[in-house]
Design an enzyme around this catalytic site. Structure first.
Site, PDB file in Angstrom:
ATOM      1  N   GLU A  18      10.617  14.666  53.853  1.00 18.27           N
ATOM      2  CA  GLU A  18       9.520  14.110  53.036  1.00 18.27           C
ATOM      3  C   GLU A  18       9.878  14.150  51.544  1.00 18.27           C
ATOM      4  OE1 GLU A  18       7.001  12.549  54.402  1.00 18.27           O
ATOM      5  OE2 GLU A  18       6.562  13.474  56.347  1.00 18.27           O
TER       6      GLU A  18
ATOM      7  N   HIS B 241       7.530   5.803  58.360  1.00 15.35           N
ATOM      8  CA  HIS B 241       6.561   6.405  59.278  1.00 15.35           C
ATOM      9  C   HIS B 241       6.162   5.509  60.444  1.00 15.35           C
ATOM     10  CE1 HIS B 241       6.453   9.677  56.479  1.00 15.35           C
ATOM     11  NE2 HIS B 241       5.495  10.310  57.132  1.00 15.35           N
TER      12      HIS B 241
ATOM     13  N   LYS C  79      -6.249  14.837  52.151  1.00 17.59           N
ATOM     14  CA  LYS C  79      -6.501  14.422  53.537  1.00 17.59           C
ATOM     15  C   LYS C  79      -6.641  15.670  54.405  1.00 17.59           C
ATOM     16  CE  LYS C  79      -4.103   9.961  53.801  1.00 17.59           C
ATOM     17  NZ  LYS C  79      -2.931   9.285  54.416  1.00 17.59           N
TER      18      LYS C  79
ATOM     19  N   HIS D 136       8.129  16.327  62.950  1.00 13.42           N
ATOM     20  CA  HIS D 136       7.697  15.124  62.227  1.00 13.42           C
ATOM     21  C   HIS D 136       8.748  14.679  61.197  1.00 13.42           C
ATOM     22  CE1 HIS D 136       5.166  12.251  60.201  1.00 13.42           C
ATOM     23  NE2 HIS D 136       5.351  12.907  59.064  1.00 13.42           N
TER      24      HIS D 136
ATOM     25  N   ASN E 249       4.110   5.904  53.405  1.00 19.07           N
ATOM     26  CA  ASN E 249       4.393   5.727  54.833  1.00 19.07           C
ATOM     27  C   ASN E 249       5.811   5.249  55.099  1.00 19.07           C
ATOM     28  OD1 ASN E 249       1.806   6.491  55.431  1.00 19.07           O
ATOM     29  ND2 ASN E 249       1.019   4.413  55.570  1.00 19.07           N
TER      30      ASN E 249
ATOM     31  N   LYS F 206       4.017  12.566  44.346  1.00 20.69           N
ATOM     32  CA  LYS F 206       2.943  12.272  45.298  1.00 20.69           C
ATOM     33  C   LYS F 206       1.610  12.179  44.561  1.00 20.69           C
ATOM     34  CE  LYS F 206       0.550  13.092  49.559  1.00 20.69           C
ATOM     35  NZ  LYS F 206       0.314  13.816  50.800  1.00 20.69           N
TER      36      LYS F 206
ATOM     37  N   ARG G 228      -0.799   3.785  48.204  1.00 16.96           N
ATOM     38  CA  ARG G 228      -0.566   4.963  49.026  1.00 16.96           C
ATOM     39  C   ARG G 228       0.263   4.634  50.274  1.00 16.96           C
ATOM     40  NH1 ARG G 228      -4.860   9.931  49.427  1.00 16.96           N
ATOM     41  NH2 ARG G 228      -3.499  11.353  50.535  1.00 16.96           N
TER      42      ARG G 228
ATOM     43  N   GLU H 136      -5.642   1.282  42.483  1.00 23.67           N
ATOM     44  CA  GLU H 136      -4.850   0.163  43.006  1.00 23.67           C
ATOM     45  C   GLU H 136      -4.728   0.301  44.523  1.00 23.67           C
ATOM     46  OE1 GLU H 136      -0.350  -1.459  42.095  1.00 23.67           O
ATOM     47  OE2 GLU H 136      -1.202   0.108  40.856  1.00 23.67           O
TER      48      GLU H 136
ATOM     49  N   ARG I 285     -21.931  20.596  54.504  1.00 24.29           N
ATOM     50  CA  ARG I 285     -21.600  19.360  53.774  1.00 24.29           C
ATOM     51  C   ARG I 285     -20.569  19.564  52.672  1.00 24.29           C
ATOM     52  NH1 ARG I 285     -27.195  19.063  54.248  1.00 24.29           N
ATOM     53  NH2 ARG I 285     -27.832  17.648  55.925  1.00 24.29           N
TER      54      ARG I 285
ATOM     55  N   HIS J 146       6.395   7.218  63.918  1.00 24.42           N
ATOM     56  CA  HIS J 146       5.257   7.410  64.829  1.00 24.42           C
ATOM     57  C   HIS J 146       5.574   6.866  66.218  1.00 24.42           C
ATOM     58  CE1 HIS J 146       2.369   7.866  61.185  1.00 24.42           C
ATOM     59  NE2 HIS J 146       2.871   9.026  61.577  1.00 24.42           N
TER      60      HIS J 146
HETATM   61  N1  LIG Z   1      -2.908  16.060  54.875  1.00 23.35           N
HETATM   62  C1  LIG Z   1      -1.820  15.363  54.665  1.00 23.35           C
HETATM   63  O1  LIG Z   1      -1.721  14.545  53.752  1.00 23.35           O
HETATM   64  C2  LIG Z   1      -0.639  15.595  55.566  1.00 23.35           C
HETATM   65  C3  LIG Z   1       0.616  15.118  55.207  1.00 23.35           C
HETATM   66  C4  LIG Z   1       1.688  15.407  56.032  1.00 23.35           C
HETATM   67  C5  LIG Z   1       1.502  16.143  57.188  1.00 23.35           C
HETATM   68  N2  LIG Z   1       0.272  16.586  57.515  1.00 23.35           N
HETATM   69  C6  LIG Z   1       0.046  17.377  58.721  1.00 23.35           C
HETATM   70  O2  LIG Z   1       0.764  18.579  58.602  1.00 23.35           O
HETATM   71  C7  LIG Z   1       1.191  19.021  59.890  1.00 23.35           C
HETATM   72  C8  LIG Z   1       2.644  19.348  59.836  1.00 23.35           C
HETATM   73  O3  LIG Z   1       2.834  20.369  58.881  1.00 23.35           O
HETATM   74  P1  LIG Z   1       3.974  21.472  59.046  1.00 23.35           P
HETATM   75  O4  LIG Z   1       5.269  20.799  59.202  1.00 23.35           O
HETATM   76  O5  LIG Z   1       3.773  22.460  57.974  1.00 23.35           O
HETATM   77  O6  LIG Z   1       3.630  22.079  60.493  1.00 23.35           O
HETATM   78  P2  LIG Z   1       3.037  23.492  60.930  1.00 23.35           P
HETATM   79  O7  LIG Z   1       1.827  23.820  60.182  1.00 23.35           O
HETATM   80  O8  LIG Z   1       2.949  23.440  62.408  1.00 23.35           O
HETATM   81  O9  LIG Z   1       4.202  24.501  60.490  1.00 23.35           O
HETATM   82  C9  LIG Z   1       5.465  24.386  61.106  1.00 23.35           C
HETATM   83  C10 LIG Z   1       5.903  25.706  61.739  1.00 23.35           C
HETATM   84  O10 LIG Z   1       6.388  26.566  60.713  1.00 23.35           O
HETATM   85  C11 LIG Z   1       5.701  27.813  60.766  1.00 23.35           C
HETATM   86  N3  LIG Z   1       5.655  28.308  59.395  1.00 23.35           N
HETATM   87  C12 LIG Z   1       5.018  27.749  58.344  1.00 23.35           C
HETATM   88  N4  LIG Z   1       5.275  28.447  57.240  1.00 23.35           N
HETATM   89  C13 LIG Z   1       6.088  29.468  57.582  1.00 23.35           C
HETATM   90  C14 LIG Z   1       6.726  30.516  56.865  1.00 23.35           C
HETATM   91  N5  LIG Z   1       6.592  30.622  55.546  1.00 23.35           N
HETATM   92  N6  LIG Z   1       7.477  31.394  57.552  1.00 23.35           N
HETATM   93  C15 LIG Z   1       7.656  31.256  58.893  1.00 23.35           C
HETATM   94  N7  LIG Z   1       7.108  30.279  59.623  1.00 23.35           N
HETATM   95  C16 LIG Z   1       6.331  29.397  58.966  1.00 23.35           C
HETATM   96  C17 LIG Z   1       4.369  27.485  61.377  1.00 23.35           C
HETATM   97  O11 LIG Z   1       3.751  28.624  61.918  1.00 23.35           O
HETATM   98  C18 LIG Z   1       4.786  26.461  62.426  1.00 23.35           C
HETATM   99  O12 LIG Z   1       5.282  27.112  63.562  1.00 23.35           O
HETATM  100  C19 LIG Z   1       0.842  17.911  60.858  1.00 23.35           C
HETATM  101  O13 LIG Z   1      -0.323  18.268  61.559  1.00 23.35           O
HETATM  102  C20 LIG Z   1       0.567  16.717  59.965  1.00 23.35           C
HETATM  103  O14 LIG Z   1      -0.368  15.821  60.514  1.00 23.35           O
HETATM  104  C21 LIG Z   1      -0.796  16.334  56.723  1.00 23.35           C
HETATM  105 ZN   LIG Z   2       5.029  12.389  57.023  1.00 25.89          ZN
END
Ligand SMILES: NC(=O)c1ccc[n+]([C@@H]2O[C@H](COP(=O)([O-])OP(=O)(O)OC[C@H]3O[C@@H](n4cnc5c(N)ncnc54)[C@H](O)[C@@H]3O)[C@@H](O)[C@H]2O)c1
Ligand SMILES: [Zn+2]
Length: 314
Positions: free
Chosen positions: A182, A245, A140, A262, A242, A224, A238, A234, A118, A249
């Site tokens: 972003e 987005h 998130k 992305h 988006n 952020k 948030r 409010e 939990r 999407h």
């Molecule tokens: N929680 C949230 O609020 C939130 C917000 C935006 C995105 N996300 C999520 O995040 C994910 C996308 O994140 P991302 O773009 O980091 O993708 P990812 O985690 O897949 O990383 C992108 C690539 O870069 C590589 N990588 C990362 N750091 C590295 C480094 N220092 N050196 C070499 N390679 C490296 C990873 O291994 C991967 O191949 C999605 O799943 C998305 O849904 C979440």
């Molecule tokens: Zn995004």
């Protein structure tokens, strides 16, 4: 080192941003001697940074789990692997998960922390620019379902976020640019001053000059964080996060998540949303030109691929 405080009442925490954090004695690494730490990382990042983190956590009972690399592995099977590992090492409620990686590892490791017994503590160590400025802040967590992205998850705030900008040295150029998308988004929705700064400093940013990158990350996180904190009071603020987005999407779905990262889809999505806003008189005429020039300077795409059908997008 720079710090941004995330103000969420009893769930408040700090984000630390700087060089050399991973290899140094940081207060966030001081977990109770002998207590359990599970580092969750992936096959790409672990060979680069896992040793450093293990050394910094010396004194704790440190374990690690290395998952395959990629969004396709952000699923129930790999979340279960983290839970299995926690059970296997007999982790109790005072264990801490350290997520070492991009947004995929952060989201999945964070949700394992939210759900194991939990809820246990977790500390985010984001290594991609996108995770540093966006995914690691806001609480998130979750994973994907075959029917949609992030369908399963929970809000669970980390105890701290450690952004070691040295990790960006190994981040591929395309991933770095996707993260910048972003950064531009967060500036465009609420910070005209940083938007101008991003224009003036684009060359230094692309060259990853450490001081410039640190300032950029700090300001993006602060923006952020303000939106995330306002949301508690409010409803709906948030949704600003988006920006671009909805179109992004649609584009990601129509191209089966294979053609665009992305951040690249968000870049195109922001351009489409801005052009639409101009046509409808909802933003200054000419803003799309300014936004496009900035995104282009970060090597980001601006236009929908011609072969996509607008009805499909709608
Ligand atoms: N929680 C949230 O609020 C939130 C917000 C935006 C995105 N996300 C999520 O995040 C994910 C996308 O994140 P991302 O773009 O980091 O993708 P990812 O985690 O897949 O990383 C992108 C690539 O870069 C590589 N990588 C990362 N750091 C590295 C480094 N220092 N050196 C070499 N390679 C490296 C990873 O291994 C991967 O191949 C999605 O799943 C998305 O849904 C979440
Ligand atoms: Zn995004």
């Amino acid at each position: 080192m720079q710090t941004v405080d995330i103000d969420l009442a009893e769930r408040s925490y700090s984000v630390y941003i700087g060089s050399g954090i991973l290899g140094n004695a940081h207060p966030a690494f001081e977990i109770a001697p002998g207590s359990t730490a599970l580092i969750v990382s992936n096959e790409t990042i672990a060979p680069l940074y896992l040793d450093k983190l293990c050394k910094s956590l010396a004194g704790a009972n440190v374990h690690s789990l290395i998952l395959p690399d990629g969004e396709t592995y952000k699923n129930v099977g790999h979340w279960t692997q983290i839970i299995d590992k926690l059970i296997d090492i007999r982790a109790t409620r005072d264990a801490t998960i350290f997520t070492l990686g991009g947004g995929v590892i952060g989201d999945m490791g964070g949700f394992a922390a939210a759900s194991y017994m939990r809820g246990i503590d977790f500390i985010q160590i984001p290594t991609s620019l996108l995770a540093q400025v966006d995914a690691s802040v806001g609480g998130k967590t979750g994973f994907n379902h075959p029917h949609g992205k992030n369908l399963i998850g929970a809000f669970h705030q980390p105890r701290a976020v450690l952004v070691d900008i040295d990790t960006l040295e190994t981040l591929p150029e395309r991933e770095f640019s996707a993260g910048l998308s972003e950064v531009v988004k967060i500036a465009a929705i609420r910070d005209a001053e940083i938007l101008a700064w991003l224009e003036d400093n684009s060359a230094a940013i692309m060259a990853r000059v450490p001081d410039v990158v640190t300032s950029m990350i700090k300001r993006s996180i602060a923006n952020k964080a303000t939106v995330v904190a306002e949301e508690e009071r409010e409803a709906g603020v948030r949704a600003l996060l988006n920006f671009g987005h909805s179109f992004a999407h649609a584009l990601e779905t129509l191209t089966d998540y294979h053609q665009y990262l992305h951040g690249e889809a968000v870049s195109i999505g922001m351009m489409v949303a801005t052009r639409l806003s101009e046509i409808r008189g909802l933003c200054d005429t000419g803003f799309s030109g300014r936004l496009g020039a900035l995104l282009q300077s970060y090597n980001l795409p601006l236009d929908l691929p011609a072969e996509l059908d607008s009805d499909d997008i709608l």
